[in-house]
Every structure is written in C-alpha cells, then in structure tokens.
Scaffold this active site. Structure first.
Site, short mmCIF file in Angstrom:
data_model
loop_
_atom_site.label_atom_id
_atom_site.label_comp_id
_atom_site.label_asym_id
_atom_site.label_seq_id
_atom_site.Cartn_x
_atom_site.Cartn_y
_atom_site.Cartn_z
N SER A 109 0.81 -1.27 -0.06
CA SER A 109 0.12 -0.04 0.05
C SER A 109 0.89 1.28 0.00
O SER A 109 1.92 1.04 0.40
CB SER A 109 -0.83 0.10 1.43
OG SER A 109 -1.47 1.30 1.46
N TYR B 104 -3.02 -1.02 10.62
CA TYR B 104 -2.97 -1.37 8.95
C TYR B 104 -1.63 -0.74 8.24
O TYR B 104 -0.91 -1.36 7.60
CB TYR B 104 -4.15 -0.77 8.24
CG TYR B 104 -4.04 -0.73 6.53
CD1 TYR B 104 -4.68 -2.02 6.17
CD2 TYR B 104 -3.74 -0.01 5.81
CE1 TYR B 104 -4.72 -2.34 4.62
CE2 TYR B 104 -3.60 -0.24 4.42
CZ TYR B 104 -4.19 -1.29 3.91
OH TYR B 104 -4.32 -1.58 2.64
N1 LIG Z 1 -8.71 -0.54 -1.61
C1 LIG Z 1 -7.81 0.35 -1.23
O1 LIG Z 1 -7.77 1.60 -1.30
C2 LIG Z 1 -6.25 -0.46 -1.15
C3 LIG Z 1 -5.39 0.53 -1.11
C4 LIG Z 1 -4.07 0.22 -1.03
C5 LIG Z 1 -4.03 -1.24 -0.76
N2 LIG Z 1 -4.68 -2.12 -0.92
C6 LIG Z 1 -4.41 -3.52 -0.75
O2 LIG Z 1 -5.08 -4.08 -1.46
C7 LIG Z 1 -5.36 -5.69 -1.18
C8 LIG Z 1 -6.79 -6.00 -1.64
O3 LIG Z 1 -7.49 -4.84 -1.09
P1 LIG Z 1 -9.18 -4.62 -1.38
O4 LIG Z 1 -9.20 -3.30 -1.30
O5 LIG Z 1 -9.42 -5.18 -2.79
O6 LIG Z 1 -9.97 -5.44 -0.15
P2 LIG Z 1 -11.56 -5.95 -0.28
O7 LIG Z 1 -12.22 -5.43 -1.50
O8 LIG Z 1 -12.00 -5.72 1.12
O9 LIG Z 1 -10.95 -7.41 -0.26
C9 LIG Z 1 -10.41 -8.03 0.41
C10 LIG Z 1 -10.50 -9.66 0.20
O10 LIG Z 1 -9.75 -10.35 1.30
C11 LIG Z 1 -10.46 -11.44 1.65
N3 LIG Z 1 -10.16 -11.56 3.09
C12 LIG Z 1 -10.08 -10.75 4.18
N4 LIG Z 1 -9.78 -11.23 5.28
C13 LIG Z 1 -9.25 -12.63 4.98
C14 LIG Z 1 -8.92 -13.88 5.58
N5 LIG Z 1 -8.77 -13.67 6.85
N6 LIG Z 1 -8.71 -14.92 5.10
C15 LIG Z 1 -8.77 -15.03 3.66
N7 LIG Z 1 -9.50 -14.03 2.84
C16 LIG Z 1 -9.60 -13.06 3.34
C17 LIG Z 1 -12.09 -10.63 1.65
O11 LIG Z 1 -13.02 -11.92 1.61
P3 LIG Z 1 -13.73 -12.40 2.67
O12 LIG Z 1 -14.13 -11.13 3.59
O13 LIG Z 1 -14.84 -13.22 2.56
O14 LIG Z 1 -12.67 -13.12 3.69
C18 LIG Z 1 -11.87 -10.20 0.08
O15 LIG Z 1 -11.86 -11.09 -0.72
C19 LIG Z 1 -5.06 -5.47 0.25
O16 LIG Z 1 -3.79 -6.10 0.30
C20 LIG Z 1 -5.16 -4.16 0.55
O17 LIG Z 1 -4.44 -3.63 1.62
C21 LIG Z 1 -6.05 -1.62 -1.11
#
Ligand SMILES: NC(=O)c1ccc[n+]([C@@H]2O[C@H](COP(=O)([O-])OP(=O)(O)OC[C@H]3O[C@@H](n4cnc5c(N)ncnc54)[C@H](OP(=O)(O)O)[C@@H]3O)[C@@H](O)[C@H]2O)c1
Length: 295
Positions: free
Chosen positions: A138, A151
């Site tokens: 991130s 985080y």
């Molecule tokens: N969105 C942003 O602004 C942003 C910015 C920078 C970095 N990121 C990074 O990008 C990546 C994806 O984030 P996102 O925004 O796409 O998040 P998201 O839409 O909330 O998706 C998160 C995914 O992780 C799964 N998950 C959560 N806890 C889990 C566990 N204990 N075991 C297995 N699966 C799990 C969730 O499904 P379930 O809840 O069903 O398990 C979901 O499939 C992450 O590393 C995040 O930190 C995101």
C-alpha cells in the site's frame, strides 16, 4: 498463457479484478477468501471468461491455511506459477480506542498472512526453480496515516518482509518477489472496515479503479520491476514525507479528519475484520461513481 495463479482475497476488490484479468488471459485460478458466497460469484465471473477455477473458503489469518491452499492448488492443477497475496481487512480508530482483537486481526491478516503465504509456497517454487509471489502492499507501506495504525504497521512490515525475502531468493533466478503499492482504490474494503470513530469512512482522493491495480499486478508478475506504485497520490505523499515530515504529519492528520472520516455519524462496528460479512462480493466499492460523497 495457461498459468496457474493463486489469488488470496480473490472474491472482492483488487483480488477479484486480478482474477478476472488473469481469466481473460487464459489462466487457471485458485481463489481464496472466507465467505463462500462471494467466492462463488467471483468464480462464476471468471468461468464466464473461460477460466478453470478452484475456490477455497479459508481464513488466511490462521496458521496452516496457506499450506492447505498450496496442497489443494497442486492437487487440482499440478503446480503454482503465480501467487498473489491480496487478502486484507481494514480498521479505523485511534490507538487507544481500537479493540485489541481488531488490531491483532488486522496485523494477522495483512502481515502474518502474506508471510505465511510465502513460507508455504516458496518450497514449491524452489522445487520447480520457478514461481512468482506478488504481495499487495500500500501507499501506507511507505507513509503513515492517522487512525489506521494497525494497517499502516502491517503494510510497513510487509514491504520490509518482501525486501528481505527478495534478498533470500537472489540465488534462485526463476523465483521472483514483487510488491505492488496502491494508493486509494475503489473497492469494498472501506465499507467493510472495523470502525470505532463514530464517523463515516471514505477513501482519500484521488480514488483509482481496482482494474488498474489488477493490471499492475499482472504486469509486475511477468516484468522486471520489483516494486510498483499505483495512483498519483504516491507522487505527492512520499516526497512531502521525505522533504517536510512535520508538514506531512499535520497535512495527513487533517486529511484523514476532513475527508477520510467524515462527520456523518456511523455505528461502532468490527466490520469484516473478525468474521466475514456474507454478500455476493464485487470489484468496486462504488467510490468513483459518487466521488464527492456526503459530509
Ligand atoms: N482499497 C484500497 O484503497 C487499497 C489501497 C492500498 C492497498 N490495498 C490493498 O489491496 C489488497 C486488496 O484490498 P481490497 O481493497 O481489494 O480489499 P477488499 O475489497 O475488502 O477485499 C479483501 C479480500 O480479502 C478477503 N479476506 C479478508 N480477510 C481474509 C482472511 N482472513 N482470509 C482469507 N481472505 C480474506 C476478503 O474476503 P472475505 O471477507 O470473504 O474473507 C476479500 O476477498 C489488500 O492487500 C489491501 O491492503 C487496498
């Protein structure tokens, strides 16, 4: 292409967008998350694009889950070419107010999870002298933000771990370690975050599409760049933090209070941090359709 690609967090957001990108390119997929309903709909999207998909409903914050995933992927497809660690949960709250179990699970999911992923899959890569692991870090791997301390700590740790692992793999030419560092992305994560602030969370602008991150992940997996940033915010935040750290701290706190946590009241919740919230899942969180939101 015919690659075997494992994607943790493949049911929503960036993981789901990445799964669809690889599906279009003819990959065979293993999608991992906790909620089986969202996994099924993500798999259906990928199958419509022609992919062979295995879904695994596993909690990757738990020891042993990554090993089970490696075994299941090899049993089904014979090998793993690319492993993308994108599973994540998010929390909002001050250091004093954030409950211990929420803080710990954010660290377990965002830091220990990917470290366990690596420990489970690297022996397989070594045996084949080939394989790529892509961590999703991130902007918060490099700079901090107030009220999201666990985080930020996890993502700083993940960047350090990725760099250490890359050094360990230097003698293994076929094994690649990549990390993608997105800024604010339009995914469901913010609506599913734990929140003890009483305010309504919003991603800090500018908000970039998850498709762009999926593209960066897929390119990083096959390219030479070891650390890839996504989103223009990086190019302001990192230099400001470097050149004027005190100003950065003040500006970031202000931004979080004015735009990241808006005055509209929100209930105290543990969100999807401790247990998964069941729904059909989606790539987008709807943040780019209503970019201004409500105060
Ligand atoms: N969105 C942003 O602004 C942003 C910015 C920078 C970095 N990121 C990074 O990008 C990546 C994806 O984030 P996102 O925004 O796409 O998040 P998201 O839409 O909330 O998706 C998160 C995914 O992780 C799964 N998950 C959560 N806890 C889990 C566990 N204990 N075991 C297995 N699966 C799990 C969730 O499904 P379930 O809840 O069903 O398990 C979901 O499939 C992450 O590393 C995040 O930190 C995101």
């Amino acid at each position: 292409m015919n690659q075997v690609v494992v994607i943790t967090g493949g049911s929503r957001g960036i993981g789901r967008a990445t799964a669809m990108r690889y599906a279009r390119r003819g990959a065979r997929l293993v999608l991992i998350a906790r909620d089986p309903l969202a996994l099924d709909t993500a798999a259906a999207d990928c199958r419509r694009l022609g992919a062979d998909v295995l879904t695994l409903a596993l909690d990757l914050s738990r020891p042993g889950s990554a090993e089970r995933a490696v075994d299941a992927a090899i049993l089904r497809f014979g090998r793993i070419d690319v492993w993308v660690s994108a599973a994540s949960v998010f929390s909002y709250g001050s250091t004093e107010d954030t409950p211990d179990d929420v803080r710990d699970r954010v660290i377990e999911t965002n830091l220990l999870g990917p470290m366990r992923d690596a420990r489970a899959v690297i022996p397989h890569f070594r045996a084949r002298s080939a394989g790529t692991i892509v961590f999703v870090g991130s902007l918060f791997s490099q700079v901090a933000g107030a009220y999201v301390g666990p985080y930020v700590a996890a993502k700083h740790g993940l960047l350090g771990f990725a760099r250490a692992l890359r050094q360990e793999m230097l003698g293994h030419r076929g094994i690649r370690v990549r990390i993608v560092l997105p800024a604010s992305i339009d995914t469901p994560i913010y609506r599913r975050a734990a929140n003890v602030t009483g305010r309504t969370p919003y991603p800090l602008p500018p908000v970039v599409s998850a498709k762009r991150v999926a593209h960066a992940i897929e390119r990083a997996a096959r390219g030479h760049r070891r650390e890839v940033s996504v989103g223009a915010a990086q190019f302001v935040a990192r230099p400001l933090r470097f050149l004027a750290p005190r100003l950065y701290d003040r500006a970031m706190r202000l931004l979080q209070r004015a735009l990241g946590l808006r005055r509209r009241p929100a209930p105290v919740t543990t969100g999807a941090v401790l247990v998964p919230l069941q729904d059909a899942g989606a790539v987008s969180g709807g943040w780019r359709r209503f970019p201004r939101g409500r105060r």
